[in-house]
Design an enzyme around this catalytic site. Structure first.
Site, PDB file in Angstrom:
ATOM      1  N   TYR A 296      27.462  37.144  31.365  1.00  9.41           N
ATOM      2  CA  TYR A 296      27.951  36.197  32.373  1.00  9.41           C
ATOM      3  C   TYR A 296      26.789  35.598  33.159  1.00  9.41           C
ATOM      4  CZ  TYR A 296      31.044  34.437  36.090  1.00  9.41           C
ATOM      5  OH  TYR A 296      31.732  33.641  36.975  1.00  9.41           O
TER       6      TYR A 296
ATOM      7  N   ILE B 196      34.641  35.820  45.588  1.00  5.83           N
ATOM      8  CA  ILE B 196      35.750  34.990  46.041  1.00  5.83           C
ATOM      9  C   ILE B 196      37.067  35.696  45.708  1.00  5.83           C
ATOM     10  CG2 ILE B 196      36.834  32.717  45.872  1.00  5.83           C
ATOM     11  CD1 ILE B 196      33.968  32.650  46.994  1.00  5.83           C
TER      12      ILE B 196
END
Length: 253
Positions: A161, A194
Site C-alpha cells: 500500500y 480517517i
C-alpha cells in the site's frame, strides 16, 4: 463560479465513490453545484442508495452510479466512456478507488501485492488515460488523486500500500508538469487516519494508541478530506498543482 457554489456547472467523476471518502466527495461536490458520476466496485445497493439520496437532495443535478473494477483496463475504459456520455462536460476527475491487504512483507503473497498495486496504482493509468484528453482539449480542469500518509512516510505492514500510494504521488507530480500548460491542475491528497471502514477494523486498543499520536487525539472524518478535495477541484485552487497535501491532523508516523 457562484460564491456559495464553487463547483457550479462542473462535471465530476469520482472512482470508489459509494462509501467512505469517495461518498463524502460525491455528496459535497453535488452540494457545491456539480453533476457527478461515481464508480463502485461491487456494492450496487449502497451505490444506488447514494445516487437516489443525492437525486432527491439536489433536484436538477445529475448523480449517476456506474459499476467498474478500475484495476481492469477494459472495465475502466467502459466506465470512462459511460461517464462522459452522462456528463455535459468533464471538468474534474477524482481518483479515489483503493484497497489494502495489510500484512508484514515476509508473509505477503504475490497475489496480495498485485491486488493492491493494481487497484491503487494501475488505476491511475486505466482511469486517467481515457479521461485526460477531454480536459486537455478544453484547456481547463482538475485531477485530484487520493494518496495516503502511508505513501509519504511508510507504514509497517503496508509495504504494498505504501509503495502504491508513493507511486500515486510520483504520478501526480509528473503529470502536473506534463499538462500544466494546458490549464489542467493535478494534485494528490494524502489522508492519515480517517473514520472509514478501514479504520473501523482496527482493534480498539490499537486505535487508542494511534489516536494518542495525533495532536487532537481523534481520527479525521471523510468530510474533512472531501472539503480539501473539492477545494482543489474548484477554480479557487487554479494556482495549486503538483502537490501532495497531507491531511492527517498532525499524525506522527
Amino acid at each position: 463560479m457562484t460564491e456559495g457554489l464553487p463547483l457550479a456547472g462542473r462535471g465530476v467523476v469520482v472512482t470508489g465513490g459509494s462509501r467512505g471518502i469517495g461518498a463524502a466527495v460525491v455528496r459535497l461536490a453535488l452540494a457545491q453545484g456539480a453533476d457527478v458520476v461515481f464508480g463502485y466496485h461491487s456494492d450496487e445497493k449502497r451505490a444506488s442508495a447514494l445516487a437516489d439520496e443525492m437525486g432527491a437532495a439536489h433536484p436538477g443535478r445529475r448523480c449517476t452510479a456506474l459499476r467498474a473494477d478500475v484495476a481492469d483496463a477494459d472495465e475502466a475504459r467502459r466506465f470512462a466512456t459511460a461517464a462522459l456520455e452522462r456528463l455535459e462536460q468533464l471538468d474534474v476527475l477524482v481518483n479515489n478507488a483503493g484497497m489494502t491487504r495489510d500484512t508484514v512483507f515476509a508473509r505477503m503473497s504475490r497475489q496480495q501485492w498485485h491486488e493492491v498495486i493494481a487497484t491503487n496504482l494501475d488505476s491511475m493509468y486505466t482511469v486517467t488515460k481515457p479521461l485526460l484528453m477531454p480536459l486537455v482539449k478544453q484547456r481547463s480542469g482538475a485531477i485530484v488523486n487520493i494518496a495516503s500518509s502511508s505513501g509519504l512516510h511508510g507504514i509497517p505492514g503496508q509495504t504494498a500500500y505504501s509503495a502504491a500510494k508513493a507511486g500515486v504521488i510520483g504520478f501526480t507530480k509528473a503529470l502536473a508538469k506534463e499538462i500544466g500548460a494546458r490549464g489542467v491542475t493535478v494534485n494528490a491528497v494524502a489522508p492519515g487516519l480517517i473514520e472509514t471502514d478501514m479504520t473501523a477494523a482496527i482493534p480498539e486498543d490499537k486505535a487508542e494508541l494511534l489516536k494518542s499520536l495525533i495532536p487532537g487525539h481523534a481520527f479525521g472524518t471523510p468530510e474533512d478530506v472531501a472539503h480539501l478535495v473539492c477545494f482543489l477541484a474548484s477554480g479557487r485552487a487554479r494556482y495549486i498543482t503538483g502537490q501532495a497535501i497531507e491531511i492527517s491532523g498532525g499524525l506522527v508516523v
